[in-house]
Scaffold this motif. Structure first.
Motif, mmCIF file in Angstrom:
data_model
loop_
_atom_site.group_PDB
_atom_site.id
_atom_site.type_symbol
_atom_site.label_atom_id
_atom_site.label_comp_id
_atom_site.label_asym_id
_atom_site.label_seq_id
_atom_site.Cartn_x
_atom_site.Cartn_y
_atom_site.Cartn_z
ATOM 1 N N ARG A 1 43.586 -43.725 -7.516
ATOM 2 C CA ARG A 1 43.910 -42.432 -7.062
ATOM 3 C C ARG A 1 43.517 -41.975 -5.522
ATOM 4 O O ARG A 1 44.497 -41.457 -4.771
ATOM 5 N N ARG A 2 42.400 -42.474 -5.253
ATOM 6 C CA ARG A 2 42.363 -42.072 -3.786
ATOM 7 C C ARG A 2 43.102 -42.823 -2.798
ATOM 8 O O ARG A 2 43.573 -42.478 -1.957
ATOM 9 N N TYR A 3 43.452 -44.035 -3.168
ATOM 10 C CA TYR A 3 44.302 -44.948 -2.481
ATOM 11 C C TYR A 3 45.593 -44.399 -2.512
ATOM 12 O O TYR A 3 46.370 -44.430 -1.261
ATOM 13 N N LEU A 4 46.401 -43.866 -3.516
ATOM 14 C CA LEU A 4 47.640 -43.374 -3.624
ATOM 15 C C LEU A 4 47.466 -42.235 -2.610
ATOM 16 O O LEU A 4 48.620 -41.728 -1.989
ATOM 17 N N ILE A 5 46.531 -41.177 -2.437
ATOM 18 C CA ILE A 5 46.624 -40.139 -1.716
ATOM 19 C C ILE A 5 46.561 -40.566 -0.177
ATOM 20 O O ILE A 5 47.236 -39.976 0.543
ATOM 21 N N SER A 6 45.596 -41.330 0.045
ATOM 22 C CA SER A 6 45.265 -41.953 1.411
ATOM 23 C C SER A 6 46.566 -42.655 2.091
ATOM 24 O O SER A 6 46.788 -42.587 3.390
ATOM 25 N N GLU A 7 47.264 -43.352 1.169
ATOM 26 C CA GLU A 7 48.561 -43.961 1.674
ATOM 27 C C GLU A 7 49.725 -43.209 1.615
ATOM 28 O O GLU A 7 50.875 -43.834 1.925
ATOM 29 N N GLY A 8 49.488 -41.774 1.500
ATOM 30 C CA GLY A 8 50.653 -40.750 1.429
ATOM 31 C C GLY A 8 51.812 -40.889 0.209
ATOM 32 O O GLY A 8 52.811 -40.581 0.566
ATOM 33 N N LEU A 9 51.340 -41.785 -0.626
ATOM 34 C CA LEU A 9 52.171 -42.091 -1.830
ATOM 35 C C LEU A 9 52.151 -40.754 -3.006
ATOM 36 O O LEU A 9 53.077 -40.686 -3.696
ATOM 37 N N MET A 10 50.959 -40.042 -2.819
ATOM 38 C CA MET A 10 50.980 -38.768 -3.562
ATOM 39 C C MET A 10 49.927 -37.790 -2.922
ATOM 40 O O MET A 10 49.413 -38.045 -1.815
ATOM 41 N N SER A 11 50.380 -36.561 -2.982
ATOM 42 C CA SER A 11 49.563 -35.457 -2.351
ATOM 43 C C SER A 11 48.885 -34.793 -3.474
ATOM 44 O O SER A 11 49.055 -34.610 -4.668
ATOM 45 N N ARG A 12 47.722 -33.877 -3.261
ATOM 46 C CA ARG A 12 47.005 -33.226 -3.806
ATOM 47 C C ARG A 12 46.729 -31.792 -3.317
ATOM 48 O O ARG A 12 46.552 -31.767 -2.125
ATOM 49 N N GLU A 13 46.588 -30.509 -4.103
ATOM 50 C CA GLU A 13 46.297 -29.545 -3.500
ATOM 51 C C GLU A 13 45.715 -28.522 -4.777
ATOM 52 O O GLU A 13 46.524 -28.496 -5.851
ATOM 53 N N ASN A 14 44.783 -28.044 -4.759
ATOM 54 C CA ASN A 14 44.008 -27.265 -5.647
ATOM 55 C C ASN A 14 44.081 -27.941 -7.019
ATOM 56 O O ASN A 14 44.302 -27.535 -8.233
ATOM 57 N N GLY A 15 43.702 -29.243 -7.071
ATOM 58 C CA GLY A 15 43.647 -30.088 -8.472
ATOM 59 C C GLY A 15 44.846 -30.518 -8.914
ATOM 60 O O GLY A 15 45.001 -30.942 -10.250
ATOM 61 N N ILE A 16 45.920 -30.085 -8.285
ATOM 62 C CA ILE A 16 47.544 -30.500 -8.570
ATOM 63 C C ILE A 16 47.929 -31.609 -7.812
ATOM 64 O O ILE A 16 47.984 -31.459 -6.539
ATOM 65 N N TYR A 17 48.506 -32.686 -8.430
ATOM 66 C CA TYR A 17 48.881 -33.881 -7.878
ATOM 67 C C TYR A 17 50.534 -33.961 -8.010
ATOM 68 O O TYR A 17 50.956 -33.498 -8.786
ATOM 69 N N TRP A 18 51.042 -34.761 -7.093
ATOM 70 C CA TRP A 18 52.500 -34.862 -7.105
ATOM 71 C C TRP A 18 52.910 -36.071 -6.103
ATOM 72 O O TRP A 18 52.151 -36.359 -5.231
ATOM 73 N N ARG A 19 53.690 -36.726 -6.587
ATOM 74 C CA ARG A 19 54.448 -38.078 -5.871
ATOM 75 C C ARG A 19 55.133 -37.468 -4.674
ATOM 76 O O ARG A 19 56.011 -36.766 -4.764
ATOM 77 N N THR A 20 54.697 -38.372 -3.472
ATOM 78 C CA THR A 20 55.361 -38.109 -2.155
ATOM 79 C C THR A 20 56.045 -39.061 -1.538
ATOM 80 O O THR A 20 56.235 -38.700 -0.248
ATOM 81 N N GLY A 21 55.995 -40.214 -2.153
ATOM 82 C CA GLY A 21 56.207 -41.386 -1.503
ATOM 83 C C GLY A 21 56.517 -42.732 -2.419
ATOM 84 O O GLY A 21 56.546 -42.274 -3.566
ATOM 85 N N GLY A 22 57.019 -43.624 -1.473
ATOM 86 C CA GLY A 22 57.228 -44.857 -2.601
ATOM 87 C C GLY A 22 58.681 -44.996 -2.949
ATOM 88 O O GLY A 22 59.369 -44.029 -2.737
ATOM 89 N N PRO A 23 58.995 -46.253 -3.367
ATOM 90 C CA PRO A 23 60.501 -46.365 -3.908
ATOM 91 C C PRO A 23 61.078 -45.533 -4.924
ATOM 92 O O PRO A 23 60.396 -45.243 -5.852
ATOM 93 N N VAL A 24 62.286 -45.225 -4.760
ATOM 94 C CA VAL A 24 62.921 -44.376 -5.823
ATOM 95 C C VAL A 24 64.131 -45.075 -6.097
ATOM 96 O O VAL A 24 64.980 -45.483 -5.170
ATOM 97 N N ASP A 25 64.256 -45.311 -7.295
ATOM 98 C CA ASP A 25 65.696 -45.589 -8.079
ATOM 99 C C ASP A 25 66.715 -44.902 -8.039
ATOM 100 O O ASP A 25 66.453 -43.721 -8.418
ATOM 101 N N VAL A 26 67.731 -45.143 -7.299
ATOM 102 C CA VAL A 26 68.937 -44.098 -7.175
ATOM 103 C C VAL A 26 70.286 -44.803 -8.161
ATOM 104 O O VAL A 26 70.264 -45.839 -8.349
#
Length: 91
Positions: free
Chosen positions: A66-91
């Motif tokens: 979880r920490r690595y995902l945040i520090s690598e910019g792949l997920m973000s966190r605010e007020n205990g809520i997480y969301w994906r912000t990076g990584g590959p996306v299938d289109v």
């Protein structure tokens, strides 16, 4: 998928579970990008929900994942809520 990426995934994943967290940043990034695809872009999740997904990948130390995902910019966190912000996306 590149041959190098495939090689890293084969070395560190067994039955889609992480056998160890790589110490080399490049290999760790490959695995984190694979793991983050388990999260739907834009969907807000509680820490408990994120932990459940990460524990399925690596029970011994999902907190570090979880920490690595945040520090690598792949997920973000605010007020205990997480969301994906990076990584590959299938289109």
């Amino acid at each position: 998928m590149s041959e190098d990426r495939e090689k890293v995934l084969r070395a560190f994943l067994k039955d889609d579970r992480l056998v160890a967290i790589p110490t080399k940043a490049g290999k760790r990034r490959v695995l984190l990008e694979h793991i983050v695809t388990s999260f739907e872009p834009g969907v807000r999740l509680t820490e408990r929900e994120v932990d459940a997904v990460l524990r399925a990948f690596y029970e011994p130390d999902w907190v570090s994942l979880r920490r690595y995902l945040i520090s690598e910019g792949l997920m973000s966190r605010e007020n205990g809520i997480y969301w994906r912000t990076g990584g590959p996306v299938d289109v």
